[in-house]
Design an enzyme around this catalytic site. Structure first.
Site, PDB file in Angstrom:
ATOM      1  N   CYS A 132       0.797  -1.239   0.000  1.00 13.70           N
ATOM      2  CA  CYS A 132       0.000   0.000   0.000  1.00 13.70           C
ATOM      3  C   CYS A 132       0.822   1.278   0.000  1.00 13.70           C
ATOM      4  O   CYS A 132       0.327   2.327  -0.385  1.00 13.70           O
ATOM      5  CB  CYS A 132      -0.959   0.007   1.186  1.00 13.70           C
ATOM      6  SG  CYS A 132      -2.314  -1.165   0.979  1.00 13.70           S
ATOM      7  N   GLN A 133       2.067   1.225   0.486  1.00 12.97           N
ATOM      8  CA  GLN A 133       2.877   2.440   0.484  1.00 12.97           C
ATOM      9  C   GLN A 133       3.171   2.811  -0.975  1.00 12.97           C
ATOM     10  O   GLN A 133       3.497   1.934  -1.766  1.00 12.97           O
ATOM     11  CB  GLN A 133       4.201   2.186   1.215  1.00 12.97           C
ATOM     12  CG  GLN A 133       4.936   3.462   1.564  1.00 12.97           C
ATOM     13  CD  GLN A 133       6.243   3.200   2.342  1.00 12.97           C
ATOM     14  OE1 GLN A 133       6.799   2.120   2.307  1.00 12.97           O
ATOM     15  NE2 GLN A 133       6.714   4.187   3.040  1.00 12.97           N
ATOM     16  N   PRO A 263       8.986  -7.638  -5.604  1.00 14.15           N
ATOM     17  CA  PRO A 263       9.975  -6.761  -6.255  1.00 14.15           C
ATOM     18  C   PRO A 263      10.821  -5.883  -5.322  1.00 14.15           C
ATOM     19  O   PRO A 263      11.673  -5.143  -5.801  1.00 14.15           O
ATOM     20  CB  PRO A 263       9.113  -5.879  -7.169  1.00 14.15           C
ATOM     21  CG  PRO A 263       7.770  -5.891  -6.559  1.00 14.15           C
ATOM     22  CD  PRO A 263       7.613  -7.153  -5.762  1.00 14.15           C
ATOM     23  N   GLY A 266      12.178  -5.066   1.447  1.00 16.41           N
ATOM     24  CA  GLY A 266      11.386  -5.278   2.662  1.00 16.41           C
ATOM     25  C   GLY A 266      10.327  -4.201   2.802  1.00 16.41           C
ATOM     26  O   GLY A 266      10.402  -3.164   2.149  1.00 16.41           O
ATOM     27  N   GLU A 268       7.819  -2.496   6.121  1.00 17.45           N
ATOM     28  CA  GLU A 268       7.710  -2.517   7.581  1.00 17.45           C
ATOM     29  C   GLU A 268       6.277  -2.627   8.117  1.00 17.45           C
ATOM     30  O   GLU A 268       5.945  -2.017   9.134  1.00 17.45           O
ATOM     31  CB  GLU A 268       8.349  -1.240   8.132  1.00 17.45           C
ATOM     32  CG  GLU A 268       7.643   0.080   7.776  1.00 17.45           C
ATOM     33  CD  GLU A 268       8.038   0.734   6.472  1.00 17.45           C
ATOM     34  OE1 GLU A 268       7.675   1.907   6.263  1.00 17.45           O
ATOM     35  OE2 GLU A 268       8.715   0.089   5.648  1.00 17.45           O
ATOM     36  N   GLU A 315      12.339   7.748   6.917  1.00 11.82           N
ATOM     37  CA  GLU A 315      13.465   6.940   6.449  1.00 11.82           C
ATOM     38  C   GLU A 315      14.825   7.389   6.983  1.00 11.82           C
ATOM     39  O   GLU A 315      15.670   6.557   7.288  1.00 11.82           O
ATOM     40  CB  GLU A 315      13.482   6.890   4.915  1.00 11.82           C
ATOM     41  CG  GLU A 315      12.271   6.172   4.325  1.00 11.82           C
ATOM     42  CD  GLU A 315      12.131   4.710   4.751  1.00 11.82           C
ATOM     43  OE1 GLU A 315      13.055   4.157   5.392  1.00 11.82           O
ATOM     44  OE2 GLU A 315      11.086   4.107   4.461  1.00 11.82           O
ATOM     45  N   ARG A 560      13.487  -9.330  -7.437  1.00 10.93           N
ATOM     46  CA  ARG A 560      13.760  -8.068  -6.740  1.00 10.93           C
ATOM     47  C   ARG A 560      14.360  -7.081  -7.744  1.00 10.93           C
ATOM     48  O   ARG A 560      15.403  -7.341  -8.341  1.00 10.93           O
ATOM     49  CB  ARG A 560      14.726  -8.338  -5.588  1.00 10.93           C
ATOM     50  CG  ARG A 560      14.936  -7.156  -4.672  1.00 10.93           C
ATOM     51  CD  ARG A 560      15.813  -7.585  -3.520  1.00 10.93           C
ATOM     52  NE  ARG A 560      16.207  -6.492  -2.659  1.00 10.93           N
ATOM     53  CZ  ARG A 560      17.104  -6.585  -1.691  1.00 10.93           C
ATOM     54  NH1 ARG A 560      17.683  -7.761  -1.451  1.00 10.93           N
ATOM     55  NH2 ARG A 560      17.427  -5.549  -0.943  1.00 10.93           N
ATOM     56  N   MET A 561      13.691  -5.947  -7.940  1.00 11.95           N
ATOM     57  CA  MET A 561      14.081  -5.037  -9.024  1.00 11.95           C
ATOM     58  C   MET A 561      15.525  -4.564  -8.904  1.00 11.95           C
ATOM     59  O   MET A 561      16.192  -4.349  -9.909  1.00 11.95           O
ATOM     60  CB  MET A 561      13.126  -3.847  -9.080  1.00 11.95           C
ATOM     61  CG  MET A 561      11.764  -4.248  -9.623  1.00 11.95           C
ATOM     62  SD  MET A 561      10.738  -2.833 -10.053  1.00 11.95           S
ATOM     63  CE  MET A 561      10.245  -2.270  -8.427  1.00 11.95           C
TER      64      MET A 561
END
Length: 614
Positions: A132-133, A263, A266, A268, A315, A560-561
């Site tokens: 959702c982020q 992709p 991680g 949180e 961040e 994973r991009m």
């Protein structure tokens, strides 16, 4: 203040609680949902509210049980569609209303990835996960999709009985679905207020293992034991974080390892950190990503940026806390070494965006800017660099960590702007205001490009990497026998990653050199994805043909991009194997995450019109 990325006017009303009922339809790739939002009015004579939606089919709306008139506004390119609801009553300030929306998601909802069985590790059952982020929750739930709004939630999720559901909340039991005995209803509750972008759901053939008094790992059975070993130090990291930042308030801290096509590194989500299987190195060497996600339990999840323009508050502080955990568990030199690597990442981001691009501001303006387009290492590493610079000015890590802890305590359970953060900084260090006044705040926060001050980091752990890289760069063919296995035996995996990163910044090594490097160091045998990724790029650049199938294998076995895109690009730039890169991509794209396949198609200049997954 308003949120430029939301229609929902958080200054007029706030959502206090969500009650969700979700029914997953794996055949149609949709969720049929009902959400009850408990909304508090922030103004007198409050009689209408606006929710954020994106590609949702709204079936009905009620307020306090009465049918309500609703309209949807014009669709915006990235904000989606406002859902305007007229309440049957007028509220006074402080009064609550329960608004119930029945709806269905679109098969192309941006928050949801529906994986076919072939995209999973087990290959037998379908899988769903959400991301959702920053502003994608609105494609899964009609809500006030702004990080300034924090609420609790309760959820019931109906899924086919062969599958297991988990959410970013504490598990609260399960029962046979009363409407369909071939399904199970899982219940969840999240009693700590949190922003909508942290609502998360995963459904698949999941198993779990206990790894600590408040932690489990979840994944498909193919990964679950590896993950339990890899993340066995989770409780030690949690305790270290608590010593630094205060009590952990979320109860459970679980880690969910997603299928290989996930992709990202991680995410949180509270009570349930999402992790890529590329962290499973076999030696716990990549678990610092978990230290980062654990740190978010305080900075991001407990204290949240008020809008995405203040993303660095999430961040920058999280990177700072992650490196302080590293300092406690490893050493101060290790923290300095990691900070040096971060500065390199920042240089790379600034170079990619352009040094005068306003998106490289620490606090960018996001008026009519999609927050996804602004995502980079700038808020992480420019944010960390500012905090580290302040730490040096104000008395060192222990003194500055005292400020970070008091910032978390003051703003816990709320959302905050850079201005409020700065006011607290000046209040906390009231005896050092003269020092703080000398900081060029405008250059740090509102000016593009690299920061005005370059920190001087301790190079102790980097010196060995630099020296070894220089030996290889300067080596003549006749010098190659001087290299021995012991060169790398004395390096940690973090140093080995740095050594290879340094070589990637230089002109390609001669083919003889990389062949010798494989002979003495046997890097092909490394299970560490960060080492393997850099090593294979180095080999392809030096035109070692044997490395091409290994590079393409790594590019397609995981999604994973950070790894997949550069590996495909390297092979594509090797003229002899350009066709091979294209044919492998075309053959594998069906098993790739749509975001990844879309971006690789751009990288390889594949015509988007024949892209099935765009």
């Amino acid at each position: 203040m308003s949120d430029p990325c939301s229609f929902s006017a958080p200054n007029r009303c706030v959502t206090k609680h969500l009650n969700l009922s979700l029914r997953l339809d794996f055949d149609r790739h949709v969720i049929r949902g009902r959400v009850e939002l408990t909304v508090e009015a922030l103004e007198h004579r409050f009689s209408s509210l606006t929710l954020d939606t994106r590609d949702l089919k709204i079936i009905s709306v009620k307020a306090n049980g009465q049918a309500s008139v609703f309209t949807t506004g014009p669709k915006h390119s990235f904000k989606g569609t406002p859902l305007d609801i007229t309440l049957p009553i007028e509220l006074s300030r402080g009064q609550h209303v329960i608004v119930e929306v029945t709806y269905e998601t679109s098969p192309s909802a941006t928050a949801l990835q529906w994986l076919t069985p072939e995209q999973t590790a087990g290959k037998k059952q379908p899988y769903l996960f959400s991301q959702c982020q920053a502003h994608h929750c609105r494609s899964m739930i009609p809500c006030q999709d702004s990080p300034s709004i924090k609420h609790t939630y309760y959820a019931q999720v109906s899924v086919p009985k062969d599958l297991v559901a988990v959410m970013s909340a504490v598990r609260d039991g399960q029962d046979v679905d009363p409407q369909d005995s071939s399904r199970v209803v899982y219940r969840f509750r999240q009693s700590v207020p949190m922003p909508s972008y942290l609502i998360a759901i995963v459904v698949g053939a999941l198993e779990s293992r206990e790894i600590g008094p408040r932690s489990r790992v979840w994944s498909e059975k193919e990964f679950v034991d590896k993950a339990a070993f890899e993340f066995s130090e989770t409780e030690a990291m949690l305790k270290t974080a608590e010593d630094l930042a205060g009590p952990y308030v979320w109860g459970q801290y679980d880690i969910l390892v997603l299928p290989p096509s996930f992709p990202y590194g991680g995410m949180e989500n509270p009570c349930l950190t999402f992790a890529t299987p590329t962290l499973l190195a076999g030696d716990k060497s990549l678990s610092n990503v978990i230290a980062h996600e654990i740190s978010h339990s305080w900075t991001g999840n407990l204290v949240t940026n008020k809008t995405w323009e203040h993303f660095w508050l999430n961040e920058g502080h999280t990177v700072y806390l992650e490196r302080m955990i590293g300092r406690s568990l490893e050493s101060e030199q290790f923290r300095q070494f990691k900070a040096m690597g971060g500065w390199k990442d920042l240089q790379e981001s600034v170079k990619t965006f352009g040094a005068d691009n306003p998106l490289t501001n620490l606090v960018p303006s996001l008026e009519e800017v999609d927050p996804d387009d602004a995502f980079s290492s700038v808020p992480y590493e420019k944010g960390f660099a500012l905090l580290y610079h302040l730490e040096e000015l104000l008395g060192g890590p222990e003194v500055f960590m005292g400020f970070v802890k008091s910032y978390i305590q003051l703003f816990a359970y709320g959302s905050v702007t850079s201005e409020q953060w700065k006011e607290h900084l000046f209040t906390y260090f009231k005896d050092k205001v003269d020092v703080l006044n000398k900081v060029d705040w405008n250059a740090w926060m509102f000016t593009p490009g690299m920061p005005p001050v370059k920190p001087q980091y301790d190079t102790t752990l980097a010196d060995a990497c630099i020296a070894l890289a220089q030996r290889w760069i300067k080596a003549e063919k006749s010098d190659l026998d001087s290299f021995k296995k012991s060169d790398v035996k004395v390096l940690s995996s973090h140093q080995l990653i740095e050594f290879l990163s340094l070589l990637l910044q230089e002109d390609p090594l001669p083919l003889t050199h990389v062949q010798k490097m494989q002979q003495v160091y046997d890097l092909n045998a490394s299970m560490n994805a960060e080492i393997r990724f850099r090593w294979l790029r180095l080999c392809v650049r030096s035109r070692w043909e044997e490395a091409v199938p290994l590079a393409l294998k790594m590019a397609t076995e995981q999604g994973r991009m950070k790894f997949t895109r550069p590996l495909f690009r390297e092979v594509f730039l090797f003229a002899k194997y350009r066709g091979e890169a294209l044919s492998v991509f075309q053959a594998q794209r069906g098993a790739m995450h749509p975001v990844t396949s879309g971006l690789v198609a751009k990288d390889l200049q594949v015509d988007a019109s024949n892209t099935s997954s765009l």
